[in-house]
Design an enzyme around this catalytic site. Structure first.
Site, short mmCIF file in Angstrom:
data_model
loop_
_atom_site.label_atom_id
_atom_site.label_comp_id
_atom_site.label_asym_id
_atom_site.label_seq_id
_atom_site.Cartn_x
_atom_site.Cartn_y
_atom_site.Cartn_z
N TYR A 35 0.84 -1.20 0.00
CA TYR A 35 0.00 0.00 0.00
C TYR A 35 0.87 1.25 0.00
O TYR A 35 0.67 2.17 -0.80
CB TYR A 35 -0.95 0.00 1.20
CG TYR A 35 -1.77 1.26 1.29
CD1 TYR A 35 -2.85 1.45 0.42
CD2 TYR A 35 -1.47 2.27 2.19
CE1 TYR A 35 -3.60 2.62 0.48
CE2 TYR A 35 -2.21 3.43 2.26
CZ TYR A 35 -3.28 3.60 1.40
OH TYR A 35 -4.02 4.76 1.45
N ALA A 67 -4.85 9.81 8.96
CA ALA A 67 -6.05 9.09 9.39
C ALA A 67 -7.18 10.09 9.52
O ALA A 67 -7.11 11.04 10.30
CB ALA A 67 -5.79 8.38 10.71
#
Length: 128
Positions: A35, A67
């Site tokens: 990723y 996040a």
């Protein structure tokens, strides 16, 4: 999509593309190497597009969120809280904070910004 849109924008002589990347493109993180690598490749591709299409009036930049807390993440609350606890902001981002960075990049106020990656990550890439 960019490979279709950017040439048409260049032909027109103007346009702005904002790639949504990730903070993980610049910070090593266990168990998500593929990723992270694809996010890093995406940021490099955006820089290459900036070099290719910028001289023809098309700006290409990347926004790299950290996040970010969205309604869809309800089941991941504790994971997101742990990810952001040690950041300078000490909290998850909000979608509107990411959107504000995108809005700035597409505005005339950012007309001189080409090939940049703007971290909107609560400081995780700066402090990690």
């Amino acid at each position: 999509m960019t490979t279709t849109l950017a040439p048409a924008m260049a032909e027109r002589g103007s346009g702005t593309i904002v790639v949504i990347g990730s903070w993980m493109a610049t910070v090593g993180h266990a168990f998500v190497g593929f990723y992270s690598a694809t996010e890093a490749a995406e940021a490099q591709l955006a820089r290459s597009w900036a070099a290719e299409f910028g001289p023809r009036g098309v700006r290409v930049n990347t926004v790299a969120p950290g996040a970010t807390r969205a309604a869809v993440d309800d089941a991941s609350d504790d994971v997101i809280a742990r990810m952001t606890a040690g950041t300078p902001a000490g909290r998850p981002g909000r979608p509107e904070e990411v959107a504000a960075a995108v809005a700035w990049l597409v505005s005339d106020a950012a007309a001189y910004v080409h090939g940049a990656t703007i971290p909107v990550d609560g400081g995780i890439t700066a402090a990690r």
